[in-house]
Design an enzyme around this catalytic site. Structure first.
Site, PDB file in Angstrom:
ATOM      1  N   LYS A  44      54.251  31.558  29.061  1.00 37.50           N
ATOM      2  CA  LYS A  44      54.079  32.681  29.981  1.00 37.50           C
ATOM      3  C   LYS A  44      52.928  33.562  29.543  1.00 37.50           C
ATOM      4  O   LYS A  44      52.158  34.057  30.365  1.00 37.50           O
ATOM      5  CB  LYS A  44      55.361  33.515  30.062  1.00 37.50           C
ATOM      6  CG  LYS A  44      56.472  32.853  30.853  1.00 37.50           C
ATOM      7  CD  LYS A  44      57.682  33.772  30.945  1.00 37.50           C
ATOM      8  CE  LYS A  44      58.927  33.032  31.347  1.00 37.50           C
ATOM      9  NZ  LYS A  44      60.145  33.794  31.087  1.00 37.50           N
ATOM     10  N   LYS A  94      56.525  19.783  39.967  1.00 35.64           N
ATOM     11  CA  LYS A  94      57.857  20.401  39.893  1.00 35.64           C
ATOM     12  C   LYS A  94      57.934  21.556  40.893  1.00 35.64           C
ATOM     13  O   LYS A  94      57.021  22.380  40.952  1.00 35.64           O
ATOM     14  CB  LYS A  94      58.082  20.933  38.471  1.00 35.64           C
ATOM     15  CG  LYS A  94      59.343  21.748  38.325  1.00 35.64           C
ATOM     16  CD  LYS A  94      59.392  22.460  36.978  1.00 35.64           C
ATOM     17  CE  LYS A  94      60.683  23.233  36.794  1.00 35.64           C
ATOM     18  NZ  LYS A  94      60.758  24.597  36.967  1.00 35.64           N
ATOM     19  N   LYS A 132      58.736  28.588  42.047  1.00 36.25           N
ATOM     20  CA  LYS A 132      58.124  29.682  42.803  1.00 36.25           C
ATOM     21  C   LYS A 132      56.749  30.026  42.249  1.00 36.25           C
ATOM     22  O   LYS A 132      55.871  30.446  42.988  1.00 36.25           O
ATOM     23  CB  LYS A 132      59.016  30.911  42.908  1.00 36.25           C
ATOM     24  CG  LYS A 132      59.624  31.375  41.639  1.00 36.25           C
ATOM     25  CD  LYS A 132      60.650  32.455  41.921  1.00 36.25           C
ATOM     26  CE  LYS A 132      61.461  32.757  40.690  1.00 36.25           C
ATOM     27  NZ  LYS A 132      62.336  31.668  40.248  1.00 36.25           N
TER      28      LYS A 132
HETATM   29  P1  ADP Z   1      61.205  28.748  39.128  1.00 42.52           P
HETATM   30  O1  ADP Z   1      60.533  27.604  38.396  1.00 42.52           O
HETATM   31  O2  ADP Z   1      61.088  28.596  40.604  1.00 42.52           O
HETATM   32  O3  ADP Z   1      60.719  30.107  38.645  1.00 42.52           O
HETATM   33  P2  ADP Z   1      63.562  29.370  37.612  1.00 42.52           P
HETATM   34  O4  ADP Z   1      62.838  29.161  36.332  1.00 42.52           O
HETATM   35  O5  ADP Z   1      63.932  30.769  38.014  1.00 42.52           O
HETATM   36  O6  ADP Z   1      62.736  28.677  38.805  1.00 42.52           O
HETATM   37  O7  ADP Z   1      64.854  28.473  37.584  1.00 42.52           O
HETATM   38  C1  ADP Z   1      66.178  28.860  37.854  1.00 42.52           C
HETATM   39  C2  ADP Z   1      67.067  27.650  37.661  1.00 42.52           C
HETATM   40  O8  ADP Z   1      66.728  26.613  38.594  1.00 42.52           O
HETATM   41  C3  ADP Z   1      66.921  27.016  36.271  1.00 42.52           C
HETATM   42  O9  ADP Z   1      68.214  26.613  35.816  1.00 42.52           O
HETATM   43  C4  ADP Z   1      66.050  25.808  36.482  1.00 42.52           C
HETATM   44  O10 ADP Z   1      66.305  24.778  35.552  1.00 42.52           O
HETATM   45  C5  ADP Z   1      66.407  25.394  37.914  1.00 42.52           C
HETATM   46  N1  ADP Z   1      65.228  24.799  38.566  1.00 42.52           N
HETATM   47  C6  ADP Z   1      64.097  25.444  38.922  1.00 42.52           C
HETATM   48  N2  ADP Z   1      63.206  24.617  39.486  1.00 42.52           N
HETATM   49  C7  ADP Z   1      63.778  23.392  39.487  1.00 42.52           C
HETATM   50  C8  ADP Z   1      63.346  22.095  39.937  1.00 42.52           C
HETATM   51  N3  ADP Z   1      62.178  21.919  40.498  1.00 42.52           N
HETATM   52  N4  ADP Z   1      64.189  21.058  39.758  1.00 42.52           N
HETATM   53  C9  ADP Z   1      65.420  21.244  39.194  1.00 42.52           C
HETATM   54  N5  ADP Z   1      65.879  22.431  38.751  1.00 42.52           N
HETATM   55  C10 ADP Z   1      65.082  23.505  38.893  1.00 42.52           C
END
Ligand code: ADP
Ligand code: TRP
Length: 325
Positions: A113, A193, A196
């Site tokens: 980050k 992947k 957001k």
């Molecule tokens: P983002 O990558 O959109 O910011 P987060 O890091 O807030 O998402 O993830 C919240 C939860 O959703 C976590 O437990 C993460 O492992 C799961 N998650 C996020 N993106 C994916 C994805 N593309 N495939 C599977 N699980 C995901």
């Protein structure tokens, strides 16, 4: 009886990746009568990257509405907003003082980050300590998380061990991460992947016309309609396979390999599938987004349950540290 706990940051509206990768598996675990589930919205964590308060409040509602839309039983379990239970931040401060600086400096998520973001604040650095507090405050045993959270969970355990060493007894329960390797990484509309931060996500709660625009943007190669296509290397097919039934998947697979079936057709089929499979969650989500007071009262009732558990733990911690009256 095992206590399952997990949190989702309110840094955006939940997308298909969050739902299939985190929310649905956690709800599945919560259905086991042997488990008691503590699911919360990590709105304090979202402050590390999101400063806009109105937006955060909207995302908190959207995340809460998503858990409810997919059938989380908030009456049997505990469901709350992190910021409304102040013991989270109190314990986080105490635990900061049990966390070696190099442990945080070595955190992969922080390193990634801090390379990407322009605002590298101290909250981003101590993020794992607040996460440890979230977990340890509730004597949680099982923490379902994605692979990316493995290191944070090891840190939570390590911090608990350090505290317990000082206390001379097991005041804080040692948590275990539950990382399900079967859960695949859901691809976004560009094939990377879904996330957001890559702006490649599918928000299944969008109105139909907006959802249609998103599905139309899914990456595909330039093969003509008549040509046979390879389903296994196509993003639309991959997304379809994650939600459709076996017979629907088999049918689309043969359409791809036979030719005479364009990517536009596949995208339309995906849109129809999302609308059909998620019809009920979409209705429940909209209901809660429009009935704010009802959503609020569910969260307030959850806060009270969470607070009473948190106060018990914080009382023991204060005692050890000489902060009790
Ligand atoms: P983002 O990558 O959109 O910011 P987060 O890091 O807030 O998402 O993830 C919240 C939860 O959703 C976590 O437990 C993460 O492992 C799961 N998650 C996020 N993106 C994916 C994805 N593309 N495939 C599977 N699980 C995901
Ligand atoms: N860091 C987690 C994530 O980004 C969110 C989170 C905050 C969490 N506190 C938690 C997850 C406690 C599990 C337990 O996905």
């Amino acid at each position: 009886m095992a206590r399952v706990l997990t949190g989702i940051q309110s840094s955006g509206r939940p997308h298909l990746g969050n739902i299939l990768g985190a929310i649905l598996p956690a709800i599945e675990l919560s259905k086991n009568p042997e488990n008691e589930s503590f699911f919360f919205i990590a709105d304090l964590h979202s402050l590390t990257t999101l400063k806009d308060g109105a937006l955060r409040a909207e995302y908190v509602r959207a995340i809460a509405a998503t858990w409810l839309a997919f059938g989380f039983d908030y009456k049997k379990n505990v469901f709350w907003r992190q910021s409304r239970v102040q013991e989270h931040t109190e314990l986080a401060w105490y635990l900061n003082c049990f966390t070696p600086f190099p442990m945080l400096a070595n955190a992969t998520a922080y390193k990634e980050k801090s390379e990407k973001l322009s605002d590298v604040n101290a909250g981003l650095f101590t993020y794992p300590v607040l996460q440890a507090a979230d977990i340890l405050l509730f004597d949680a045993n099982i923490i379902p998380v994605g692979k990316d959270q493995k290191q944070h969970l090891e840190m939570s355990k390590d911090i608990a061990v350090r505290f317990n060493q000082l206390a001379g007894e097991e005041i804080l329960v040692l948590p275990e991460a539950k990382i399900d390797d079967r859960i695949m990484t859901i691809p976004g509309i560009d094939g990377q992947k879904m996330s957001k931060s890559y702006n490649n996500y599918i928000d299944i709660f969008l109105p139909e016309n907006e959802l249609k625009k998103v599905t139309k943007k899914i990456l595909s190669d330039s093969k003509a309609l008549e040509e046979p296509k390879d389903p296994d290397s196509d993003v639309t097919f991959k997304l379809f396979s994650l939600i459709a039934s076996e017979s629907e998947i088999a049918e689309m697979r043969s359409n791809y390999t036979n030719g005479g079936y364009g990517y536009g057709h596949a995208k339309q089929a995906l849109l129809a599938c999302i609308l059909e499979k998620f019809d009920e969650p979409r209705r429940i989500f909209n209901y809660y987004m429009e009935n704010n007071e009802e959503l609020e009262s569910i969260l307030v009732a959850g806060e009270e349950k969470a607070r009473s558990v948190a106060q018990h733990t914080i009382g023991k911690v204060r005692n050890v540290l000489g902060f009790s009256s």
